[in-house]
Design an enzyme around this catalytic site. Structure first.
Site, mmCIF file in Angstrom:
data_model
loop_
_atom_site.group_PDB
_atom_site.id
_atom_site.type_symbol
_atom_site.label_atom_id
_atom_site.label_comp_id
_atom_site.label_asym_id
_atom_site.label_seq_id
_atom_site.Cartn_x
_atom_site.Cartn_y
_atom_site.Cartn_z
ATOM 1 N N ASP A 54 9.882 46.928 -32.710
ATOM 2 C CA ASP A 54 10.900 46.449 -33.623
ATOM 3 C C ASP A 54 11.904 47.636 -33.698
ATOM 4 O O ASP A 54 11.457 48.927 -33.803
ATOM 5 C CB ASP A 54 10.220 46.410 -35.220
ATOM 6 C CG ASP A 54 10.867 45.656 -36.135
ATOM 7 O OD1 ASP A 54 10.613 44.778 -36.844
ATOM 8 O OD2 ASP A 54 12.194 46.233 -36.432
ATOM 9 N N ASP A 123 13.708 37.790 -37.004
ATOM 10 C CA ASP A 123 14.769 37.256 -38.081
ATOM 11 C C ASP A 123 15.954 36.744 -37.756
ATOM 12 O O ASP A 123 16.992 36.646 -38.238
ATOM 13 C CB ASP A 123 14.867 38.398 -39.560
ATOM 14 C CG ASP A 123 15.553 39.515 -38.801
ATOM 15 O OD1 ASP A 123 15.689 39.703 -37.570
ATOM 16 O OD2 ASP A 123 15.696 40.375 -39.484
ATOM 17 N N LEU A 125 18.364 34.706 -34.353
ATOM 18 C CA LEU A 125 18.333 33.596 -33.402
ATOM 19 C C LEU A 125 18.444 34.369 -31.847
ATOM 20 O O LEU A 125 17.866 33.919 -31.005
ATOM 21 C CB LEU A 125 19.633 32.812 -33.647
ATOM 22 C CG LEU A 125 19.786 31.669 -32.779
ATOM 23 C CD1 LEU A 125 18.492 30.703 -33.564
ATOM 24 C CD2 LEU A 125 20.837 30.842 -33.352
ATOM 25 N N ARG A 128 15.293 35.936 -30.756
ATOM 26 C CA ARG A 128 14.228 34.789 -30.437
ATOM 27 C C ARG A 128 14.469 34.146 -29.113
ATOM 28 O O ARG A 128 13.636 33.976 -28.260
ATOM 29 C CB ARG A 128 14.526 33.650 -31.622
ATOM 30 C CG ARG A 128 13.786 34.154 -32.640
ATOM 31 C CD ARG A 128 13.707 32.732 -33.573
ATOM 32 N NE ARG A 128 12.805 32.931 -34.810
ATOM 33 C CZ ARG A 128 13.257 33.016 -36.091
ATOM 34 N NH1 ARG A 128 14.612 33.410 -36.248
ATOM 35 N NH2 ARG A 128 12.459 33.265 -37.036
ATOM 36 N N CYS A 179 42.748 27.706 -42.984
ATOM 37 C CA CYS A 179 43.640 27.478 -44.261
ATOM 38 C C CYS A 179 42.793 27.497 -45.522
ATOM 39 O O CYS A 179 43.406 27.717 -46.486
ATOM 40 C CB CYS A 179 44.396 26.282 -43.816
ATOM 41 S SG CYS A 179 45.729 26.576 -42.469
ATOM 42 N N CYS A 431 14.820 26.270 -19.984
ATOM 43 C CA CYS A 431 13.833 26.016 -19.276
ATOM 44 C C CYS A 431 13.647 24.909 -18.301
ATOM 45 O O CYS A 431 12.958 24.884 -17.022
ATOM 46 C CB CYS A 431 12.534 25.901 -20.345
ATOM 47 S SG CYS A 431 12.518 24.341 -21.280
#
Lengths: 608, 377
Positions: A54, A123, A125, A128, A179, A431
């Site tokens: 981590d 936490d 994407l 992961r 816009c 994959c």
């Protein structure tokens, strides 16, 4: 001292599986909400060895759920503290902590291969996806998990047996037309995005032209408005030069809440069907005299908004000037946990909401919207982490077919929803690929040599190919890098190259080839690479799997009644079937919608 | 957001004000920062109600560890941990509040320091005296919720009944290796669901066998939409009635067959305990497998479940699990039980009605509403 009684219950209720558990070496990526709970479960259940990775440090707002951490650990690395606390739960488990980014190059495929099983407790994407890719390359089973609020989700991923994380596309971050943000906001979030991504950056950060999130694509409808907006930004840049002078706050205020609004009002067509904005005047508003920032729980009065606007501008200006005097970087970037910045964004967003007569928000709510905060609680994380271990049991028993996709979603008649794992999506770009290990001396081998001798001679690729490293490095029209060595292109040991077959649409195309680079053994120093054996690269399926087959297979399992967690999956499956060309593997080819700001933030789907 | 909810509730239902005695207490900025990620989920008022709650947790083994951890982290006001037993070596297998040095010490006292460390704001106390099952309503009256874990059937029912008399919410749970259950008797519980008003008119009256819609109010939002606050009420029954109840009479055979075998297994286990005064232990008493199977079939029958609902190999696996605890299973059950307690205190979510069983072999957690039938509709 170890106690024999410690293992008694696990032996009795798990039988032979307990031996596998004691011999297992696992990797846990993420020591946050799910990670703390998971580590406790793994250590107590008696897993032999656990590595914890981590890069984060501990924050006060973690302590309502990340129970391995206490107040005394704030600002310390999560991986190290988690290891220290959890080691007391069972002296028989060997723990190793890495305070590092899982994307670091030393965490290579060979390192992933050393694990029996990998747990994602992440936490965001990006990480992961990275771990998913590494586990596929190393052929190590992965238990993927995520939570948001009361809901959680666990998925078992095993190469060529189940879907991978990227077999279904994930929801993309919300984006808004430029816009809407700059000219015609209609919701509080539009004003918050304006304050955070436009105004804050123009005054304190990288200015608009340098922010990649902004896209100034023009079309005939908005060309004039985009031009005007750019001019507005230029004017703001000039005001930025007056930073530190007493009239700075007034200058900014008059510019963005009066002058720019007055200009917008002149565009009569814009307000035919909309309520026109009402410019604010700095001098006619009373600034009130407060001693400190008002409560973040309630909606501020107009006077309070003005006070916080001026006060936070003063605070930020002082910081900029302080940095300048020390000769440091002058650019600030928005951070939801930085009070000065949050105050400025909250007050600016609310003042803009006043102009456009949109409901104002409390600072507490603005923090959530500006910072993409996802609610997170201890119980959801504990349950989800428990489910991760139950699924790991199936993997360790070599009974992956018995593993399930599990959704935590309490309703009146059940706490969990399970579904059988799905087989890999044949058109998955991650994959559904062929893999090749390629040994070479990266300092010697040139890109053109690789293309000619390996791809064309051995694998008989046509000239219509693209090669991606982190970005596009070669295609038929882009041959700048042909003479460069791998090393000069940043390709080193453990790097991956993706080869895309770009044959014409009416031709069969091969699936992507993933080439893993290995710096070659020094036994044959005269050659710059080892010619690989030809492997079979299958063709892509002519038709993507039909939408019907994807949706039908889910219906039997009550998917249509499922909670929003699985609805998201459902939606993404549909999207996948409609558009099998996934953009994530091909960053250089990412198509941005015209005139949109793409807001990119980590952790927008699920947090810990 | 939720700040105005109180007002709405009070206008919406005359009885609600008494449900929220201290909800107006101001939560400090420090607490808001600490509890930020959960306040964003259940709101400030629910957080304030939790802070005023005093929980009694009876028996702190693996399941108790998880429940206590979750509630203390969430910021309840106080918790009393009752356990009259001493810590054993086996306790180290799935419990994280105790370590090697504490073997031999009272289990509540061994766990309390580590529990307290999780959140200094919560008042943690212990009770180590025996005979909790024979304390009367007066003792239980001072708690907001009573949670009993890993207890035998007679302890469960006597505390459940005392809590009923004291008008205190009661939760129970056990983990048996890969299996377990959570039970709730909240007597009569009102809660408020916040939702966007739909086109279908909200009807006051009965919604299910146990739930009725008491009142509804709406609030206009700045965007022109309407938020609806719906007060609902669930009515419960005590455990001693649950164990003699049948599965919903309207359920078709296929649905009956699909009922988790954990349900008759837990009921059968209680029956065995009542008859033999101990837990089944085939290692010590060979005949226990057969006796337990018989109790389980009795329970299956009285639940109104078909014969093939009970598979012999499941019964054997369940027996292996009896008396053991596993950390991940305790985490799942403890998470669900604690969230049930939080939902009860917060009064903003549908609570558990009334028994959830967990099967770790197939990762299922169905909920069954078991109560005497014929006294409704």
């Amino acid at each position: 001292m170890t106690r024999a009684g410690r293992d008694k219950f696990a032996q009795k209720s798990l039988g032979g599986l307990h031996r596998n558990i004691k011999q297992a070496k696992c990797l846990m990526v993420g020591a946050g909400g799910i990670g703390c709970e998971l580590l406790k479960n793994l250590v107590l259940t008696g897993f032999g060895e656990i590595h914890i990775v981590d890069l984060d440090t501990i924050d006060l707002s973690n302590l309502n759920r990340q129970f391995l951490f206490g107040r005394q650990h704030i600002k310390k690395p999560k991986a190290l503290v988690a290891k220290e606390t959890a080691s007391r739960f069972n002296p028989n488990t060997k723990l190793t902590a890495h305070h590092a980014n899982i994307k670091d190059s030393n965490f290579n495929v060979a390192w992933f291969k050393s694990f029996t099983i990998v747990f994602n407790a992440l936490d965001n994407l990006d990480a992961r996806r990275h771990v998913n890719k590494m586990c596929l390359a190393a052929d190590v089973p992965l238990i993927e998990s995520g939570t948001t609020g009361f809901n959680g989700q666990v998925q078992v991923i095993s190469k060529a047996v189940t879907e991978c994380y990227d077999c279904t596309t994930k929801p993309i971050p919300k984006s808004f037309p430029v816009c809407t943000i700059r000219s015609t906001p209609s919701q509080p979030i539009h004003c918050i995005v304006w304050a955070k991504s436009y105004l804050f950056n123009e005054l304190f950060g990288a200015s608009e032209d340098e922010v990649p999130e902004f896209d100034h694509s023009e079309d005939t409808d908005n060309a004039q408005e985009i031009k005007n907006l750019r001019q507005e930004a230029q004017e703001l840049k000039r005001i930025r030069e007056t930073l530190g002078q007493p009239e700075f706050a007034q200058n900014v205020f008059e510019k963005v809440f009066n002058k720019d609004i007055t200009r917008l009002l002149e565009m009569k067509d814009m307000w035919k069907n909309r309520k026109p904005p009402a410019p604010l005047s700095f001098t006619s508003l009373s600034r009130g005299s407060l001693s400190s920032c008002p409560s973040d729980q309630r909606i501020w009065t107009p006077e309070e908004n003005l006070w916080v606007f001026c006060d936070s501008l003063d605070r930020l200006s002082l910081r900029i000037l302080g940095l300048k005097s020390m000769g440091e970087d002058l650019l600030l970037s928005f951070d939801k946990d930085d009070e000065d910045k949050l105050d400025f964004v909250a007050a600016s967003a609310n003042l803009r909401s006043q102009v456009f007569d949109i409901g104002c928000q409390s600072k507490f709510n603005i923090k959530q919207m500006a910072g993409n905060i996802i609610p997170a609680i201890a119980t959801t994380n504990a349950i989800t982490a428990g489910i991760c271990v139950m699924q790991a049991f199936k993997v360790l028993k070599q009974k992956i077919k018995d593993a399930r996709m599990v959704f935590l979603s309490m309703s009146g008649d059940r706490g969990l929803i399970t579904e059988p794992l799905r087989t890999p999506n044949p058109s998955c770009q991650i994959c559904g690929v062929a893999r090749l290990d390629f040994e070479c001396d990266t300092s010697k081998i040139q890109l053109q040599e690789f293309i000619k001798v390996v791809l064309q001679d051995v694998f008989e690729y046509s000239p219509s190919i693209s090669i991606l490293h982190d970005k596009l490095i070669y295609d038929e029209e882009y041959d700048d890098n042909l003479d460069a060595s791998f090393e000069n292109l940043g390709i080193t040991d453990g790097s991956f190259l993706t080869i895309l077959d770009e044959s014409d649409d009416d031709q069969p195309r091969r699936v992507n080839l993933i080439v893993q680079i290995k710096t070659r053994s020094p036994s044959e120093p005269e050659k710059s690479f080892v010619i690989p054996h030809r492997i079979d690269i299958p063709m892509k399926q002519a038709q993507p799997p039909s939408l019907d087959s994807l949706v039908l297979s889910g219906k039997d399992f009550g998917r249509n009644n499922s909670p929003h967690v699985s609805n998201e999956v459902e939606q993404s499956r549909k999207r996948k079937a409609e558009d099998t060309l996934d953009s994530n593997q091909e960053p250089s080819k990412k198509v941005k919608a015209e005139g949109e700001i793409i807001i990119i933030d980590d952790g927008y789907i699920e947090i810990d | 957001m939720s700040a105005t909810m109180e007002d709405v509730i009070e206008n919406g239902s005359a009885t609600v004000s008494q449900l929220q005695p201290n909800a107006s207490d101001e939560i400090s900025a420090e607490e808001v920062a600490l509890y930020d990620r959960q306040i964003r989920l259940w709101g400030m008022d629910a957080q304030a109600r939790m802070r005023n709650a005093h929980i009694l947790l009876v028996t702190i083994k693996a399941l108790g560890n998880e429940i206590a951890k979750n509630l203390v982290l969430a910021g309840i006001g106080a918790i009393t941990v009752h356990d009259a037993e001493t810590t054993t070596e086996e306790d180290l297998g799935a419990q994280f509040f105790v370590d090697d040095e504490m073997v031999g010490l009272n289990r509540a006292e061994a766990a309390a320091p580590a529990l307290q460390k999780l959140n200094p704001r919560v008042k943690v106390s212990t009770d180590t005296t025996e005979g909790i099952e024979s304390r009367g309503a007066d003792y239980f009256k001072k708690f907001s919720v009573v949670i009993v874990t890993e207890a035998d059937f007679s302890t469960l029912t006597s505390i459940n009944n005392a809590c009923r008399e004291a008008e205190v919410a009661f939760y129970a749970g056990s983990s048996y290796g890969l299996y377990g259950f959570v039970f709730a008797d909240l007597i009569k519980h009102q809660f408020v669901i916040e939702r966007e008003r739909s086109n279908v008119e909200t009807k006051i009256g009965s919604e299910t066998r146990t739930r009725s819609l008491v009142s509804a109010t709406t609030r206009k939002e700045p965007g022109g939409k309407f938020t609806e606050f719906v007060t609902k009420e669930e009515v419960y029954c005590p455990l001693e009635q649950v164990v003699v109840s049948q599965i919903d009479k309207k359920w078709r055979p296929r649905k009956r067959k699909a009922v988790s075998s954990v349900l008759p297994a837990v009921f059968g286990l209680w029956k065995f305990q009542q008859t033999h005064g101990r837990l089944p232990d085939p290692d010590e008493h060979k005949e226990d497998t057969k006796l337990f199977m018989a109790s389980m079939h009795d329970s299956r029958n009285s639940l109104g479940l078909p014969l093939d609902n009970v598979d012999p190999s499941f019964a054997i696996s369940f027996l292996d699990s009896v008396g053991t605890e596993l950390s991940p299973v305790a985490a799942i059950l403890g998470g669900m039980l604690a969230q049930g307690v939080i939902n009860f205190l917060g009064k903003r979510e549908q609570p558990l009605q009334n028994i959830l069983v967990f099967d770790g072999d197939v990762t299922s957690a169905p909920i069954y509403c078991l109560r005497p039938q014929g006294d409704e509709e």
